[in-house]
Each structure stands twice: as structure tokens, then as C-alpha cells.
Design an enzyme around this catalytic site. Structure first.
Site, PDB file in Angstrom:
ATOM      1  N   ASP A 114      -9.946   3.048   1.240  1.00  0.00           N
ATOM      2  CA  ASP A 114     -10.043   2.513   2.602  1.00  0.00           C
ATOM      3  C   ASP A 114     -10.756   3.511   3.507  1.00  0.00           C
ATOM      4  OD1 ASP A 114      -8.879   0.063   2.257  1.00  0.00           O
ATOM      5  OD2 ASP A 114      -6.861   0.748   2.737  1.00  0.00           O
ATOM      6  N   GLY A 166      -1.486   0.928   9.094  1.00  0.00           N
ATOM      7  CA  GLY A 166      -2.115   1.464   7.883  1.00  0.00           C
ATOM      8  C   GLY A 166      -3.617   1.673   8.027  1.00  0.00           C
ATOM      9  N   ALA A 167      -4.318   0.673   8.569  1.00  0.00           N
ATOM     10  CA  ALA A 167      -5.769   0.784   8.691  1.00  0.00           C
ATOM     11  C   ALA A 167      -6.128   1.895   9.685  1.00  0.00           C
ATOM     12  CB  ALA A 167      -6.360  -0.549   9.147  1.00  0.00           C
ATOM     13  N   GLY A 218      -4.624   0.831  17.583  1.00  0.00           N
ATOM     14  CA  GLY A 218      -3.644   0.516  16.549  1.00  0.00           C
ATOM     15  C   GLY A 218      -3.126   1.792  15.911  1.00  0.00           C
ATOM     16  N   LYS A 243       0.807  -1.222   0.000  1.00  0.00           N
ATOM     17  CA  LYS A 243       0.000   0.000   0.000  1.00  0.00           C
ATOM     18  C   LYS A 243       0.844   1.279   0.000  1.00  0.00           C
ATOM     19  CE  LYS A 243      -4.309  -1.592   1.990  1.00  0.00           C
ATOM     20  NZ  LYS A 243      -5.312  -1.464   3.018  1.00  0.00           N
ATOM     21  N   THR A 249       2.487  -0.152  20.880  1.00  0.00           N
ATOM     22  CA  THR A 249       3.752   0.583  20.988  1.00  0.00           C
ATOM     23  C   THR A 249       3.432   2.076  21.093  1.00  0.00           C
ATOM     24  OG1 THR A 249       4.678  -1.091  19.522  1.00  0.00           O
ATOM     25  CG2 THR A 249       6.031   0.859  19.903  1.00  0.00           C
ATOM     26  N   GLY A 266     -16.013  -5.644  10.238  1.00  0.00           N
ATOM     27  CA  GLY A 266     -15.028  -5.295   9.218  1.00  0.00           C
ATOM     28  C   GLY A 266     -15.515  -5.637   7.814  1.00  0.00           C
TER      29      GLY A 266
END
Ligand code: NAP
Length: 651
Positions: free
Chosen positions: A326, A352-353, A349, A289, A374, A455
Site C-alpha cells: 500500500d 489504515g490507508a 483521515g 490487514k 476524530t 485512487g
């Protein structure tokens, strides 16, 4: 269709079942424990079905098959199969080379058509060299099968077929996961036929797809020189449902195109395939991507701002244009439940998403909080996108309108969730994971009566947008969604239990009112007062209402005319040219946003009137002078006029 079996009886049984849908079979005699018993059963098949065309194959172990006997024994079995009815006999190049010319001539005289084959189970190389060896034998068909170790190998095979099929009856394809392109496209390059497995699990070569998939998903029988080729590029890609949803869309909207998996080994490999096949459009998924962005000639604003592209269009000029759908895939399902302006959104998160989610909801005016495994990654992303970060321990004292899971936690494992029950501090829980459909996170949300969005919705909406960009047609969203459920083996669950009850109650109320109004129009009693402002129910609406009894699936979405305006793939005019001397990348004009509600509009029945009820229509406009007919009960009404597929219903 390749037919296997442990014994000849089983092989015959499978063949009998297979000929109901395909009349061209390959008997893989080498799969039988006793190959010498095959001819008797083959004869039985021909007694019942003389119209069937079959190939007899008894491949030796040395050539990649299962037959352990000698070449002489192999030829004996094949001769008998030919005598039993098989019109084509497959003999490996290695076997032909192992016998004397006279022996081959004798064998040749016993069979109808000879197919000389060669299989390379390691690579796609030396095709011309191998073909020179094959041409030493005067065969009716030459079958050269290799193994694709990258996408480029498909191009090699296709070019080989194009150069040889004018003078010979060629059969060619590449095996392996990466050979799928050739399995579908070789037929238009000159391969006179191809092979499909009877079912999943009965493949006779690595990467073989089932005959049904070739026919129903890829529509191989319609693939020709002008078929537009699209695909989904990624690594790994075998799990992708895009070939199913996109090909469903193409079929439903009569688009002469095929959508293939493109399991790419690197960007160079992918771009060679795109250029040489050529590929007209691509879905791009992990890990490409971001990388693809550097290879685009132009891109839309969302791609530029997120640095990620999931949709590529190859213009007629060969240039690549990038889009990011997206974001729409996340925002569209959310906006069916909430106005995002001023909403608080927690994104789990920072990959990318998550980036697409943050960009999308922020653009709509939401306030975004990021929680990531993280923290440093979350902080960097938050700084870049104007969001805030939180710690997991902060959850106890916070509330959100929306929580979006953009981590893979829960993927492939219905027992794990990124949050605990007590941490579900949102009204809407959107899990971007779509397999399993019902993740643990969504299950917990439903149990707490929260709105739970799967999703699947993101997957379907981002795909729908891609479909529209490529084809210029409104995407058949409902059919594409149904295909996902079919592939997942799932049934759709409404976002909340309350929503399901509301939809069922609304449908029943509508039905009751329509039936009552129809009775009134036919000269019956005064209709009961409606439970909400009296709708103007015409006879047409009443008739239409019968197709949405309580509990039925929701009606179709808005008419295509209202759906978003398409972007034509080959219209570089939409590209805003960069200012001369400017280093900034030119922007592709973003296609106008959809105004059509993509949510099924249960209150707007769209199916047409069953022809059977034409007389009822007449009487509705002209009430009979005599006694009014008895007031129909809603239940009887539906029973008497079952739903009929209108001509406009395309499936
Ligand atoms: P990605 O770029 O690899 O990012 C994954 C993110 O999840 C990272 O922030 C990572 O945190 C975090 N993460 C990974 N494993 C974790 C764990 N065990 N516990 C907690 N956090 C974890 O992946 P992506 O492209 O954003 O995709 C994420 C997920 O979204 C996919 O797995 C997929 O299920 C879903 N998705 C769905 C669709 C759709 O159409 N429905 C489309 C795209 C993606 P660190 O920073 O600590 O590594």
C-alpha cells in the site's frame, strides 16, 4: 451456459446467439411461462446447429426451480426435449425418488444421458449421505450442488469431488457468494463441467458468474492441477476489482494462475482455505490487514512498522510471508509529480490507508500533518508516526504541497467531498478513493488547475507490486490500469488539464521532427531547427514516431528489464533469520525498489517498425542519387503508415 427466457422463442434466440461462443448449453425450461413449448424451438436449434450439446432442465419448485407441475408432467417435458435433440436430461433426485423404478426405466429408455441432480440451498453438508441416495439410480452424471456459507465449504466440495470423480462422472460446485472458489476450481477436482450465466442478471443459481467471466477472467479452460491459485481476502469483497486486474496481469504475462475473490468469514476460515486449496498468494483487504499480521511467519519492514499487511505469499514450506505494498501504491504515483523530500503533506483521515500514506511520505522526508474527524485518533497516530495534527479551521492559513484523502468520503457518491473548494490548499490532490474514478474532490482540484491523482493509481501500483512479488515478473501496469477503467466504465483523465495539453503538444512536436528528419535523411531539405535540443532521430525513431500521433494514448512504460527486481515467492533464503534467543521478529529483506519510471514515457516510442516500411529504412541509410522525394507532411506520413502491432505487442 445456462439459457433462460420468458418464452421459447426468446430462449431460442438467446441460444442462437450463445452458440457463437459456447457449444454447450443448458436449457432452463422451467423458466418459461409455457415449458411445454420448449421442445419445438429446441428442435429448430438442432436443425441449424446439430453440433451443439445441450442439457434439458425443468426443475420443480420443490427442488429449487420454477416448474409448478407434477413429476409426471416434468418427465413428459424432459422426454420431449430429449426427442428434440437434448443429449443430457437433468432429473432431480427428489423426482427420481417420487416415481416407481419401472417409470424411471421407461423414461431412461427415451433419453440419451441421465443426470441425477441434488441442490442444497442452505448449506454444504452430508455430501456422502446424499450421494449414496443418488447412486441408487444408474445415471450417467451425478450433480451435487450445495451452498457455501464460508470458504471452508469450497474445500469440502473439492475434497468430495476428488474422492468420487474417479469412479463416476461428477458435477459439483457450491452456490452463494462464497462458492466462487468451487465454481472455478471444481473442474480440476473432477467436476466434468460447470455452469456459467449468459449475462449478469441471468444467473440461474445464487453466486453464478457469467460464462464470459469464467472463460475470460478466470480462464477456466486452462485451470488444471498445476494452476497456481491466488486471491483477494476481505469481507465484503464482491466490489473488488483485483480479480480483474490480477487475472489480466497473469494472462498478459503468461502466468499459469487464477486469482479469485476470497470472501472470508473470519481468519480461521481464510487460513483453512489457504492451507487446503492451497492458495499461493493473497491480497488482503479490510477487515483483515491488521489481523493477518499475527499469523505471518515473517514479514517485510513496512509491514512490521505499519502493523498492516496487504500481501501474503505462501512459501513452498507452507509458511506465510507478509508484505505491505500500500505504501508503494501511494508513494509511486506521488513521486511522478513531486520529490517528497522536504514536501509538506496533509493527510485526511487516521485509519489504515492514512497510516500507509504517512509512513510512505515520511520515509521519503516529507513533513506530515493529519486532519481527522476524530481528533484523538489523529493525535495518537501523529505521536506514533512523528507527524503533527491540525484542526479544520487551521486550513485557512496553511498551504501544502500535497493533500491526500485517506477517508472514505466521496466513495460511491460523486456529490460529496472531504474538503470544500476554498480548502484545497495544496498543489497536488491525491484522492485514495477510486470509485467513482472522478470524485468530487478531484473534480474541484482539476477545476483549479491543480494536479489531481486518482485512487486508481494507488490501486494499480499496490497491485502491480503484489504481482511482482508473487510472480517474479514485472507487472503489466498499463494493462492492469486499463482493466480498471474497463470495469469502472471510465476513460482515463490526465492528472491536470495542463498535463494533457503538454503531452499532446510534445507528441505532435516529436512527430513533426521525426517526419522532417526522415525527409532530410532521404535527401530532402535541411530539417527545421528543433524546438528543443536536436534529438538524434534515426530512421527507426522516425518510424516509431508515427505510432504516437497527437492525442494518442501515451506510449508503453519502460522495458521490463528496468522494472523492480522481483521477489520469488518460494525463496525463504531472502528471509533474514532472527538471532537465536531474540524475541524480535525476523525481517524479510525488502525487494529492491523500482528504478523504472512507471509513468508512461510518451517521449520514448517503443513500438517496432512496421514491416511495410522496410524499403524506407533502406533508402534512409542510402539516399537515392536522383531527385529527392517530396517532403512528407506529418499528417500524410501517419496516414500512409498506420500503426501496426509489432510481434512484441502482446495484445
Ligand atoms: P479506515 O481504517 O476505516 O479509516 C477511515 C478513516 O476515515 C478514519 O480516520 C475515519 O475517521 C475517517 N472517516 C470515515 N468516515 C468519515 C466521514 N464521514 N467523514 C470524515 N472522516 C471519515 O479505512 P481505510 O482502510 O483507511 O480506508 C480509507 C479509504 O481509503 C477507503 O474508504 C478507500 O476509499 C481508500 N482506499 C483506497 C485504496 C486504493 O487502492 N485506492 C486502498 C485502501 C483504501 P474516524 O477516526 O473519525 O473514524
Amino acid at each position: 451456459m445456462a439459457i433462460t427466457g420468458e418464452d421459447a422463442g426468446e430462449m431460442l434466440e438467446k441460444a442462437e446467439a450463445a452458440v457463437r461462443e459456447v457449444q454447450f448449453l443448458e436449457f432452463r425450461i422451467d423458466y418459461l411461462k409455457k415449458p411445454e413449448t420448449a421442445s419445438f424451438k429446441i428442435k429448430q436449434l438442432y436443425e441449424m446447429r446439430p453440433d451443439v450439446i445441450t442439457i434439458a432442465t425443468c426443475r420443480r419448485v420443490q427442488a429449487g426451480g420454477r416448474f409448478k407441475g407434477t413429476v409426471a408432467a416434468q418427465m413428459e417435458i424432459l422426454s420431449k426435449a430429449a426427442a428434440a435433440g437434448c443429449q443430457i436430461v437433468d432429473l432431480e433426485l427428489e423426482s427420481a425418488e417420487a416415481i416407481k423404478a419401472a417409470e424411471l426405466d421407461k423414461f431412461r429408455s427415451k433419453i440419451t444421458a441421465l443426470l441425477i441432480s441434488h441442490h442444497d440451498f442452505k448449506a454444504t453438508k452430508k455430501l456422502e449421505e446424499t450421494f449414496e441416495r443418488m447412486k441408487q439410480y444408474n445415471a450417467d452424471f451425478y450433480k451435487l450442488v450445495t451452498t457455501a456459507t464460508n470458504l471452508r465449504d469450497n474445500v469440502t466440495m473439492i475434497k468430495f469431488l476428488q474422492s468420487t470423480s474417479d469412479h463416476h462422472f461428477m458435477v459439483g460446485l457450491c452456490m452463494g457468494e462464497q462458492g466462487i472458489v468451487s465454481r472455478v476450481l471444481a473442474v480440476r477436482a473432477g467436476s466434468v463441467f460447470t455452469f456459467g450465466a449468459a449475462t449478469r442478471g441471468e444467473e440461474t443459481g445464487p453466486g453464478q458468474v457469467t460464462m464470459r467471466e469464467l472463460r475470460d477472467v478466470y480462464r477456466i479452460e486452462t485451470v488444471d492441477a498445476v494452476t497456481r491459485v491466488y486471491g483477494v481476502a476481505g469481507d465484503p469483497i464482491s466490489h473488488s476489482l483485483s480479480p480483474f486486474t490480477m487475472n489480466t496481469g497473469f494472462r498478459r504475462e503468461n502466468v499459469h494462475a487464477a486469482f479469485l475473490p476470497l470472501p472470508s468469514r473470519g481468519m480461521d476460515d481464510l487460513l483453512t482455505c489457504v492451507r487446503e486449496i492451497p492458495i499461493h498468494g493473497m491480497s488482503v483487504t479490510m477487515p483483515y490487514k491488521q489481523e493477518i499480521v499475527g499469523h505471518l511467519d515473517n514479514s517485510d519492514v513496512v509491514t512490521q512498522q505499519t502493523g498492516a499487511c496487504n500481501t501474503v505469499v505462501r512459501g513452498q514450506d507452507g509458511k506465510l510471508y507478509g508484505f505491505n505494498t500500500d505504501v508503494a501504491g501511494i508513494v509511486t504515483p506521488l513521486e511522478e509529480h513531486i520529490a517528497l523530500q522536504g514536501a509538506t503533506v496533509l493527510v485526511l483521515g487516521a485509519g489504515g490507508a492514512a497510516r500507509a500514506a504517512i509512513f510512505g511520505v515520511k520515509q521519503k522526508g516529507a513533513e506530515v500533518f493529519i486532519l481527522n474527524r476524530t481528533p484523538q485518533t489523529a493525535q495518537a497516530l501523529a505521536r506514533k508516526m512523528g507527524a503533527k495534527t491540525i484542526k479544520r479551521s487551521d486550513l485557512a492559513k496553511m498551504e501544502f504541497d500535497v493533500i491526500i484523502n485517506a477517508t472514505p468520503v466521496g466513495m460511491g457518491n460523486p456529490k460529496v467531498s472531504p474538503l470544500e473548494e476554498k480548502e484545497l490548499k495544496g498543489k497536488i490532490i491525491f484522492d485514495l478513493v477510486y470509485n467513482p474514478y472522478e470524485t468530487k474532490l478531484l473534480k474541484m482540484a482539476r477545476a483549479q488547475n491543480l494536479i489531481a491523482i486518482s485512487g486508481v493509481e494507488m490501486f494499480v501500483h499496490q497491485g502491480a507490486r503484489q504481482f511482482e512479488i508473487w510472480t517474479g515478473k514485472p507487472a503489466p501496469v498499463d494493462e492492469m490500469r486499463l482493466e480498471v477503467f474497463r470495469q469502472l466504465g471510465e476513460k482515463p483523465i490526465p492528472p491536470t488539464p495542463a498535463a494533457a495539453q503538454r503531452a499532446a503538444a510534445a507528441a505532435e512536436r516529436e512527430l513533426r521532427e521525426a517526419a522532417a528528419m526522415l525527409a532530410f535523411e532521404q535527401g530532402g531539405e535541411e530539417p527545421p531547427p528543433p524546438s528543443r535540443p536536436a534529438p538524434k532521430i534515426t530512421a527507426k525513431a522516425a518510424k516509431a514516431a508515427r505510432i504516437i500521433p497527437a492525442g494518442a494514448p501515451p506510449a508503453k512504460p519502460a522495458t521490463p528489464a528496468k522494472a523492480l527486481a522481483p521477489v520469488k515467492p518460494a525463496e525463504p533464503t531472502k528471509v533474514v533469520a532472527p538471532v537465536k534467543g531474540s524475541t524480535a521478529k525476523p525481517a524479510v529483506k525488502a525487494p529492491p525498489k523500482s528504478t523504472a519510471p512507471l509513468k508512461p514515457a510518451a517521449k520514448k516510442p517503443t513500438k517496432s517498425i512496421p514491416s511495410k516500411s522496410a524499403s524506407a529504412k533502406k533508402s534512409a541509410t542510402k539516399p537515392p542519387a536522383k531527385a529527392a522525394p517530396a517532403k512528407p507532411k506529418a499528417k500524410d506520413f501517419v496516414k500512409k503508415h498506420p500503426p501496426v502491432k509489432s510481434k512484441k505487442t502482446r495484445r
